[in-house]
Design an enzyme around this catalytic site. Structure first.
Site, PDB file in Angstrom:
ATOM      1  N   LYS A   1       0.785  -1.260   0.041  1.00 23.69           N
ATOM      2  CA  LYS A   1      -0.181   0.018  -0.144  1.00 23.69           C
ATOM      3  C   LYS A   1       0.920   1.208   0.005  1.00 23.69           C
ATOM      4  O   LYS A   1       0.642   2.377  -0.760  1.00 23.69           O
ATOM      5  CB  LYS A   1      -0.883  -0.122   1.051  1.00 23.69           C
ATOM      6  CG  LYS A   1      -1.914   1.300   1.324  1.00 23.69           C
ATOM      7  CD  LYS A   1      -2.818   1.016   2.445  1.00 23.69           C
ATOM      8  CE  LYS A   1      -3.880   2.271   2.587  1.00 23.69           C
ATOM      9  NZ  LYS A   1      -4.682   2.192   3.737  1.00 23.69           N
TER      10      LYS A   1
ATOM     11  N   GLU B   1      25.480   7.345  12.919  1.00 28.39           N
ATOM     12  CA  GLU B   1      24.422   6.897  13.541  1.00 28.39           C
ATOM     13  C   GLU B   1      25.076   5.923  14.994  1.00 28.39           C
ATOM     14  O   GLU B   1      24.500   5.288  15.693  1.00 28.39           O
ATOM     15  CB  GLU B   1      23.582   5.762  12.843  1.00 28.39           C
ATOM     16  CG  GLU B   1      22.562   6.587  11.959  1.00 28.39           C
ATOM     17  CD  GLU B   1      21.757   5.378  11.199  1.00 28.39           C
ATOM     18  OE1 GLU B   1      20.525   5.903  11.521  1.00 28.39           O
ATOM     19  OE2 GLU B   1      22.228   4.616  10.722  1.00 28.39           O
TER      20      GLU B   1
ATOM     21  N   ILE C   1       9.840  10.934   5.978  1.00 26.82           N
ATOM     22  CA  ILE C   1       9.329   9.891   6.596  1.00 26.82           C
ATOM     23  C   ILE C   1       8.035   9.649   6.268  1.00 26.82           C
ATOM     24  O   ILE C   1       7.051   8.807   6.949  1.00 26.82           O
ATOM     25  CB  ILE C   1       9.732   9.522   7.921  1.00 26.82           C
ATOM     26  CG1 ILE C   1       9.260  10.761   9.127  1.00 26.82           C
ATOM     27  CG2 ILE C   1      11.187   9.248   8.070  1.00 26.82           C
ATOM     28  CD1 ILE C   1       9.611  10.344  10.358  1.00 26.82           C
ATOM     29  N   HIS C   2       7.250  11.032   5.803  1.00 29.04           N
ATOM     30  CA  HIS C   2       5.808  11.044   5.699  1.00 29.04           C
ATOM     31  C   HIS C   2       5.563  11.799   4.741  1.00 29.04           C
ATOM     32  O   HIS C   2       6.106  12.840   4.239  1.00 29.04           O
ATOM     33  CB  HIS C   2       5.248  11.690   6.896  1.00 29.04           C
ATOM     34  CG  HIS C   2       3.621  11.463   7.033  1.00 29.04           C
ATOM     35  ND1 HIS C   2       2.939  12.433   6.430  1.00 29.04           N
ATOM     36  CD2 HIS C   2       2.950  10.661   7.586  1.00 29.04           C
ATOM     37  CE1 HIS C   2       1.548  12.061   6.839  1.00 29.04           C
ATOM     38  NE2 HIS C   2       1.603  10.789   7.275  1.00 29.04           N
TER      39      HIS C   2
ATOM     40  N   ARG D   1      17.861   0.731   1.400  1.00 28.76           N
ATOM     41  CA  ARG D   1      18.306   0.972   2.739  1.00 28.76           C
ATOM     42  C   ARG D   1      18.833  -0.400   3.181  1.00 28.76           C
ATOM     43  O   ARG D   1      17.925  -1.297   3.601  1.00 28.76           O
ATOM     44  CB  ARG D   1      17.842   1.600   3.644  1.00 28.76           C
ATOM     45  CG  ARG D   1      18.608   1.692   4.914  1.00 28.76           C
ATOM     46  CD  ARG D   1      18.127   2.747   5.863  1.00 28.76           C
ATOM     47  NE  ARG D   1      16.918   2.627   6.781  1.00 28.76           N
ATOM     48  CZ  ARG D   1      16.538   3.040   7.951  1.00 28.76           C
ATOM     49  NH1 ARG D   1      17.448   4.088   8.558  1.00 28.76           N
ATOM     50  NH2 ARG D   1      15.539   2.942   8.668  1.00 28.76           N
TER      51      ARG D   1
ATOM     52  N   ASP E   1      19.821   6.720  16.522  1.00 30.42           N
ATOM     53  CA  ASP E   1      20.798   5.473  16.926  1.00 30.42           C
ATOM     54  C   ASP E   1      21.788   5.853  17.702  1.00 30.42           C
ATOM     55  O   ASP E   1      22.231   5.291  18.788  1.00 30.42           O
ATOM     56  CB  ASP E   1      21.068   4.740  15.757  1.00 30.42           C
ATOM     57  CG  ASP E   1      20.092   3.893  14.958  1.00 30.42           C
ATOM     58  OD1 ASP E   1      19.660   2.892  15.424  1.00 30.42           O
ATOM     59  OD2 ASP E   1      19.651   4.344  13.996  1.00 30.42           O
TER      60      ASP E   1
ATOM     61  N   LYS F   1       1.243   4.233  -2.895  1.00 25.61           N
ATOM     62  CA  LYS F   1       1.237   5.742  -2.429  1.00 25.61           C
ATOM     63  C   LYS F   1       2.442   6.495  -2.792  1.00 25.61           C
ATOM     64  O   LYS F   1       2.380   7.667  -3.546  1.00 25.61           O
ATOM     65  CB  LYS F   1       0.850   5.844  -0.986  1.00 25.61           C
ATOM     66  CG  LYS F   1       0.843   7.208  -0.712  1.00 25.61           C
ATOM     67  CD  LYS F   1      -0.314   8.247  -1.116  1.00 25.61           C
ATOM     68  CE  LYS F   1      -0.349   9.714  -0.319  1.00 25.61           C
ATOM     69  NZ  LYS F   1      -1.289  10.342  -1.135  1.00 25.61           N
TER      70      LYS F   1
ATOM     71  N   ASP G   1      33.894  37.505  -6.027  1.00 22.94           N
ATOM     72  CA  ASP G   1      34.855  36.851  -6.699  1.00 22.94           C
ATOM     73  C   ASP G   1      34.866  35.332  -6.707  1.00 22.94           C
ATOM     74  O   ASP G   1      33.687  34.980  -6.676  1.00 22.94           O
ATOM     75  CB  ASP G   1      36.421  37.164  -5.849  1.00 22.94           C
ATOM     76  CG  ASP G   1      36.253  36.940  -4.314  1.00 22.94           C
ATOM     77  OD1 ASP G   1      35.097  36.255  -3.907  1.00 22.94           O
ATOM     78  OD2 ASP G   1      37.256  37.320  -3.363  1.00 22.94           O
TER      79      ASP G   1
END
Length: 292
Positions: A16, A130, A228-229, A66, A157, A20, A276
């Site tokens: 799903k 991380e 992430i959204h 990833r 992390d 999207k 410059d």
């Protein structure tokens, strides 16, 4: 270098969410085999990601995978089972030193030859802060492979590894350690001649905070940000895309440099200030950020 990128995370195996994601105005999609996939689902998710890469129309978006950290027993299988999908490259989490990147590089050399993929064509984006070791070694990590095209930073992390109770002050600004990671990412990437991409903004409901963080990143020379959204992508694209006025001025400045260079002049007055070589570099970077 310094081309604008908005990269969007998609949990591997989530049909799903990939459907999207293929409608979103992101510059690239990251198909996640690491933190977004439960440990007992990783083996089953790899062939799904490979099939997505082989069969789905990404509409010109960059296609990234990833992988899991190279020091785990998952990483090599991630590469072996997805390389035939011909991703643009791999997002590398938790590198500790240049040796980790060189190990990935060697595996990719082997797999590209095995599957008749042009050797060296598979690129890397490193999430280089991380681990405490990765942050300390970020300079060597950034220069470890010619495959590397960008470096990002991550602090969740790192925070867990160091036992940090919080990352921001009461005004929402990063505290010293995450701020140091963000600064060092920019410096190390610049020194290595690759792009630097800002990390995710985890408070997905706080779009004003996201705008402020994007503005701060632009001021630090970042050329893009990972989202992430879906609600974050439009704000990220707007922040990292130069305005029409900025682009016009940059092009005017480059044209003026070309005209003055024909006269043997490389420092001159432009719109009230002396310019410059560094001003020419910044103008070219602005123009490059428009590339998609």
């Amino acid at each position: 270098m310094h081309r604008r990128r908005s990269l969007h995370f998609v949990p591997g195996g989530n049909e799903k969410m990939i459907a999207k994601a293929l409608t979103l105005p992101a510059d690239g999609l990251i198909l996640d085999l690491e933190d977004a996939v439960a440990p007992d689902r990783k083996a089953a998710t790899r062939p799904i990601v490979r099939e997505w890469l082989q069969k789905l129309d990404f509409g010109g978006r960059e296609r990234w995978v990833r992988m899991n950290p190279i020091f785990t027993d998952l990483a090599v299988a991630d590469l072996e089972e997805t390389i035939t999908g011909r991703p643009d490259g791999y997002v590398v989490p938790k590198p500790r030193s240049a040796a980790d990147i060189r190990e990935i590089d060697a595996h990719l050399d082997r797999l590209e030859r095995k599957h008749s993929v042009p050797v060296g064509s598979t690129r890397l984006v490193l999430i280089a802060t991380e681990t405490p070791e990765g942050l300390l070694n970020i300079g060597e990590v950034a220069r470890a492979s010619v495959r590397t095209v960008a470096i990002s930073w991550g602090v969740e992390d790192l925070s867990a590894a160091m036992g940090l109770p919080r990352l921001r002050d009461s005004h929402g600004h990063y505290l010293d350690i995450p701020r140091h990671a963000r600064v060092m990412c920019a410096i190390a990437a610049s020194a290595a001649g690759v792009d630097w991409l800002d990390t995710v903004y985890t408070d997905i409901a706080d779009l004003d905070g996201l705008r402020r963080e994007c503005d701060d990143a632009v001021a630090m020379g970042y050329s893009g940000k990972i989202s992430i959204h879906p609600s974050q992508i439009e704000i990220i694209n707007a922040a990292f895309t130069p305005s029409a006025e900025e682009l016009l001025e940059a092009r005017e400045l480059v044209a003026q440099f070309e005209e003055h260079a024909r006269l043997g002049v490389f420092a001159f007055r432009f719109k009230g200030q002396m310019v410059d070589a560094p001003h020419l570099t910044r103008a070219r970077n602005v123009i490059a950020r428009v590339g998609r």
